[in-house]
Design a protein around this motif. Sequence first.
Motif, PDB file in Angstrom:
ATOM      1  N   ASP A  57       0.834  -1.206   0.000  1.00 58.89           N
ATOM      2  CA  ASP A  57       0.000   0.000   0.000  1.00 58.89           C
ATOM      3  C   ASP A  57       0.868   1.254   0.000  1.00 58.89           C
ATOM      4  OD1 ASP A  57      -2.392  -1.376  -0.030  1.00 58.89           O
ATOM      5  OD2 ASP A  57      -2.658  -1.324   2.145  1.00 58.89           O
ATOM      6  N   ASP A  94       0.647   4.062  -2.796  1.00 59.98           N
ATOM      7  CA  ASP A  94      -0.066   5.292  -2.460  1.00 59.98           C
ATOM      8  C   ASP A  94       0.820   6.528  -2.339  1.00 59.98           C
ATOM      9  OD1 ASP A  94      -2.267   3.691  -2.422  1.00 59.98           O
ATOM     10  OD2 ASP A  94      -2.587   3.750  -0.257  1.00 59.98           O
ATOM     11  N   HIS A 110       1.351   8.683  -5.480  1.00 60.94           N
ATOM     12  CA  HIS A 110       0.149   9.406  -5.897  1.00 60.94           C
ATOM     13  C   HIS A 110      -0.025  10.692  -5.090  1.00 60.94           C
ATOM     14  CE1 HIS A 110      -1.138   6.368  -8.664  1.00 60.94           C
ATOM     15  NE2 HIS A 110      -1.205   5.431  -7.733  1.00 60.94           N
ATOM     16  N   GLN A 121      -6.185   8.736   3.950  1.00 56.62           N
ATOM     17  CA  GLN A 121      -7.538   8.990   3.452  1.00 56.62           C
ATOM     18  C   GLN A 121      -8.532   9.267   4.598  1.00 56.62           C
ATOM     19  OE1 GLN A 121      -8.287   5.508   1.012  1.00 56.62           O
ATOM     20  NE2 GLN A 121      -7.187   6.402  -0.715  1.00 56.62           N
TER      21      GLN A 121
END
Length: 225
Positions: free
Chosen positions: A112, A116, A119, A154
Amino acid sequence: MIYFNNVTKKYRESVSLEDVSITITQGEFVAIVGHSGAGKTTLTKLILAEESPTEGTVFFESTDIHKLSKKDLTNFRRKVGVVFQDFRLLSNKTVYENIAFAMEAVEKSEEDIFQDVPHVLELVDLTSKSFYFPHQLSGGEKQRLAIARAIITQPDLIIADEPTGNLDPINTNEVMNLLKKINDLGTTIILTTHNKTVLDQIKKRVITLENGRVIRDDKEGKYML
């Protein structure tokens, strides 16, 4: 999403917040303004359950934040990202490592992290600085890194505490555009600020505190201090 129900917070003989009732819904961008000592910091600390109200309740969705167990409180705080005026970056870690560390703290997998972090670096325009250390960054870059670290997990909510307080106008503009972009993606933003220019730029809801009380709640960017 966040609901203050007749909240009062007292410190010995002083009252930091008095009978505050406000509702912040999912996806809103809300600025909290007021002079020093108006209660802005106390309000954010109550949301994070770093302080408890003397009277009243603070809800996240339908849950009383201050009645959560230690485990549930940890899980709740993972839904909240915080951006500080003084950045609070890890000086011995690179830009990439600062963001990755935030994912490690919530037990994200290496896969992950590998997927991530690039990005988010792109979102905050720091891809070219991935292997720089904080002391090699400008003030605006440090704040964008702080925002990247706050959003990498997030969260449902971001609390930005005077995020432009130490920045020049150009970097302030970049940081505010970034926060607006994050809000456009659906994340709720609570911003504390003294900066009238910031409020004029974002044209979002403004709640004004004075001596611990809400004296104004405007739908669009009015600065009346």
